[in-house]
Design a protein around this motif. Structure first.
Motif, mmCIF file in Angstrom:
data_model
loop_
_atom_site.group_PDB
_atom_site.id
_atom_site.type_symbol
_atom_site.label_atom_id
_atom_site.label_comp_id
_atom_site.label_asym_id
_atom_site.label_seq_id
_atom_site.Cartn_x
_atom_site.Cartn_y
_atom_site.Cartn_z
ATOM 1 N N GLU A 74 6.280 -28.525 3.432
ATOM 2 C CA GLU A 74 6.178 -28.938 2.033
ATOM 3 C C GLU A 74 7.362 -29.807 1.637
ATOM 4 O O GLU A 74 7.228 -30.711 0.815
ATOM 5 C CB GLU A 74 6.130 -27.709 1.125
ATOM 6 N N ALA A 75 8.533 -29.503 2.185
ATOM 7 C CA ALA A 75 9.736 -30.285 1.925
ATOM 8 C C ALA A 75 10.357 -30.622 3.270
ATOM 9 O O ALA A 75 10.599 -29.735 4.082
ATOM 10 C CB ALA A 75 10.729 -29.502 1.062
ATOM 11 N N ALA A 76 10.591 -31.900 3.515
ATOM 12 C CA ALA A 76 11.117 -32.301 4.819
ATOM 13 C C ALA A 76 11.857 -33.619 4.688
ATOM 14 O O ALA A 76 11.524 -34.452 3.840
ATOM 15 C CB ALA A 76 9.984 -32.443 5.834
ATOM 16 N N ASN A 128 11.738 -39.059 2.624
ATOM 17 C CA ASN A 128 11.876 -37.607 2.545
ATOM 18 C C ASN A 128 10.731 -37.060 1.695
ATOM 19 O O ASN A 128 10.283 -37.710 0.740
ATOM 20 C CB ASN A 128 13.211 -37.226 1.922
ATOM 21 N N LYS A 129 10.237 -35.897 2.061
ATOM 22 C CA LYS A 129 9.117 -35.298 1.337
ATOM 23 C C LYS A 129 9.640 -34.211 0.402
ATOM 24 O O LYS A 129 10.372 -33.309 0.832
ATOM 25 C CB LYS A 129 8.116 -34.689 2.318
ATOM 26 N N HIS A 130 9.259 -34.296 -0.882
ATOM 27 C CA HIS A 130 9.700 -33.318 -1.876
ATOM 28 C C HIS A 130 8.491 -32.647 -2.521
ATOM 29 O O HIS A 130 7.478 -33.303 -2.745
ATOM 30 C CB HIS A 130 10.522 -33.993 -2.978
ATOM 31 N N PRO A 131 8.585 -31.337 -2.834
ATOM 32 C CA PRO A 131 7.498 -30.694 -3.572
ATOM 33 C C PRO A 131 7.332 -31.361 -4.934
ATOM 34 O O PRO A 131 8.311 -31.823 -5.533
ATOM 35 C CB PRO A 131 7.980 -29.245 -3.734
ATOM 36 N N GLU A 132 6.111 -31.421 -5.407
ATOM 37 C CA GLU A 132 5.836 -32.065 -6.694
ATOM 38 C C GLU A 132 6.596 -31.360 -7.806
ATOM 39 O O GLU A 132 6.560 -30.139 -7.949
ATOM 40 C CB GLU A 132 4.333 -32.015 -6.989
ATOM 41 N N GLY A 133 7.320 -32.142 -8.602
ATOM 42 C CA GLY A 133 8.041 -31.599 -9.747
ATOM 43 C C GLY A 133 9.433 -31.096 -9.429
ATOM 44 O O GLY A 133 10.187 -30.759 -10.353
ATOM 45 N N ALA A 134 9.806 -31.038 -8.169
ATOM 46 C CA ALA A 134 11.137 -30.532 -7.808
ATOM 47 C C ALA A 134 12.137 -31.682 -7.793
ATOM 48 O O ALA A 134 11.836 -32.768 -7.305
ATOM 49 C CB ALA A 134 11.095 -29.863 -6.445
ATOM 50 N N PRO A 135 13.356 -31.452 -8.339
ATOM 51 C CA PRO A 135 14.386 -32.491 -8.272
ATOM 52 C C PRO A 135 14.722 -32.810 -6.822
ATOM 53 O O PRO A 135 14.683 -31.930 -5.954
ATOM 54 C CB PRO A 135 15.583 -31.850 -8.982
ATOM 55 N N ARG A 141 18.318 -29.604 -0.514
ATOM 56 C CA ARG A 141 18.972 -28.353 -0.132
ATOM 57 C C ARG A 141 18.004 -27.446 0.621
ATOM 58 O O ARG A 141 18.373 -26.818 1.614
ATOM 59 C CB ARG A 141 19.501 -27.632 -1.382
ATOM 60 N N VAL A 142 16.760 -27.392 0.147
ATOM 61 C CA VAL A 142 15.752 -26.572 0.828
ATOM 62 C C VAL A 142 15.479 -27.121 2.223
ATOM 63 O O VAL A 142 15.406 -26.366 3.202
ATOM 64 C CB VAL A 142 14.455 -26.519 -0.001
ATOM 65 N N ALA A 143 15.322 -28.449 2.325
ATOM 66 C CA ALA A 143 15.039 -29.052 3.632
ATOM 67 C C ALA A 143 16.165 -28.749 4.618
ATOM 68 O O ALA A 143 15.913 -28.435 5.787
ATOM 69 C CB ALA A 143 14.857 -30.562 3.478
ATOM 70 N N ALA A 144 17.413 -28.814 4.144
ATOM 71 C CA ALA A 144 18.548 -28.532 5.031
ATOM 72 C C ALA A 144 18.541 -27.071 5.470
ATOM 73 O O ALA A 144 18.793 -26.752 6.638
ATOM 74 C CB ALA A 144 19.856 -28.867 4.321
ATOM 75 N N ARG A 184 7.751 -21.759 4.010
ATOM 76 C CA ARG A 184 6.793 -22.530 3.209
ATOM 77 C C ARG A 184 6.854 -22.122 1.741
ATOM 78 O O ARG A 184 6.694 -22.946 0.848
ATOM 79 C CB ARG A 184 5.374 -22.337 3.747
ATOM 80 N N ARG A 185 7.091 -20.840 1.509
ATOM 81 C CA ARG A 185 7.198 -20.351 0.138
ATOM 82 C C ARG A 185 8.367 -21.019 -0.585
ATOM 83 O O ARG A 185 8.237 -21.473 -1.725
ATOM 84 C CB ARG A 185 7.383 -18.829 0.178
ATOM 85 N N VAL A 186 9.506 -21.102 0.093
ATOM 86 C CA VAL A 186 10.695 -21.711 -0.505
ATOM 87 C C VAL A 186 10.500 -23.212 -0.673
ATOM 88 O O VAL A 186 10.941 -23.798 -1.669
ATOM 89 C CB VAL A 186 11.935 -21.413 0.359
ATOM 90 N N GLU A 187 9.814 -23.840 0.286
ATOM 91 C CA GLU A 187 9.564 -25.279 0.156
ATOM 92 C C GLU A 187 8.672 -25.582 -1.043
ATOM 93 O O GLU A 187 8.863 -26.586 -1.731
ATOM 94 C CB GLU A 187 8.909 -25.798 1.434
ATOM 95 N N ARG A 188 7.689 -24.723 -1.301
ATOM 96 C CA ARG A 188 6.800 -24.957 -2.439
ATOM 97 C C ARG A 188 7.518 -24.785 -3.759
ATOM 98 O O ARG A 188 7.183 -25.451 -4.747
ATOM 99 C CB ARG A 188 5.590 -24.026 -2.364
#
Length: 279
Positions: A74-76, A128-135, A141-144, A184-188
């Protein structure tokens, strides 16, 4: 991002690393047969073309694996090295070498090779891929954190591979599936990172170290007790990851209930019925 293949993941997409990528290893083989029937210059060119095309095949395969890992998350972060583009470039160089000493033919082969490679395999992810609505900073930080966690899982698996214990390897993959449910939960929802950081870092680091110690013991002696203890550790960790993920989902439900209650009270003050249960 962690660019290796994500193994054993029940939720992953079908891998693109298949027949087309494998065919790249077969295509250069005729150059080996033509090389040894030529003069030294022709021999050198054909062998150089062969090894360049084999390097292109390897680079392309690694690029497809990195893209699979990127697509599954979800975030990469985009791959640090554009492997598929490098594979396309090496394909062009390899075909150009095969076309020499005819310069015109070599240039045409290089252009066709690059174009066909990109047409067949595409290019590497460039964003870079970010979850929708996330800064963006929060998603980074999540991807790292997930990259670090994936690295720990990969090192655990690599350690267990050295034992040749296929049953334990399957057990490691099952544990990795459960752990990735939390990833995946944290990425979402990157807001969950503070709650999960210890699980993504400290606990997986400890599991990796335990795997290495178990492997060292198994090489020195037939230590069945150590295997039982390591399996028990995996059971405890898997249960912990599953519970942590479930708690996060329940927390979301609690947040939703609070939002509904606040909205209901606000509408009631305005004299508007919500149509919700309890009105």
């Amino acid at each position: 991002m962690a660019e290796g293949t994500i193994r054993g993941w029940s939720g992953r997409r079908r891998s693109r690393v298949g027949a087309r990528a494998n065919a790249l290893y077969i295509a250069p083989i005729p150059l080996l047969f033509t090389a040894f029937g030529q003069d030294p210059a022709g021999l050198a060119l054909d062998l150089a073309a062969f090894f360049t095309l084999m390097a292109a095949a390897w680079m392309t395969r690694e690029g497809l694996r990195a893209e699979d890992a990127y697509a599954a998350r979800e975030a990469a972060r985009r791959p640090a090295l554009p492997r598929k583009l490098l594979g396309a470039g090496l394909t062009g160089i390899g075909l150009a070498l095969a076309g020499l000493p005819l310069v015109g033919g070599a240039i045409i082969l290089a252009i066709l090779g690059i174009a066909l490679h990109i047409g067949a395999f595409g290019i590497d992810p460039l964003r870079n891929k970010h979850p929708e609505g996330a800064p963006a900073w929060q998603a980074e930080r999540v991807a790292a954190a997930v990259d670090e966690a994936e690295a720990h899982l990969a090192e655990m698996r690599a350690a267990i591979v050295r034992t040749g214990d296929r049953t334990l390897l399957v057990r490691i993959d099952r544990f990795a599936d459960t752990a990735r449910g939390l990833f995946r939960r944290v990425e979402r929802d990157p807001r969950d990172l503070p709650q999960a950081r210890r699980w993504l870092g400290v606990y997986l680091l400890g599991a990796r170290d335990a795997a290495r110690k178990y492997v060292d013991l198994s090489h020195k002696q037939d230590n069945g007790a150590a295997r039982v203890e390591f399996m028990a550790l995996l059971d405890d960790l898997e249960d912990g990851f599953a519970r942590r993920t479930e708690v996060m989902l329940l927390d979301d439900r609690s947040d939703l209930d609070i939002e509904i209650d606040v909205l209901r009270e606000r509408l009631a003050r305005e004299g508007v019925g919500t149509g919700m249960k309890g009105d």
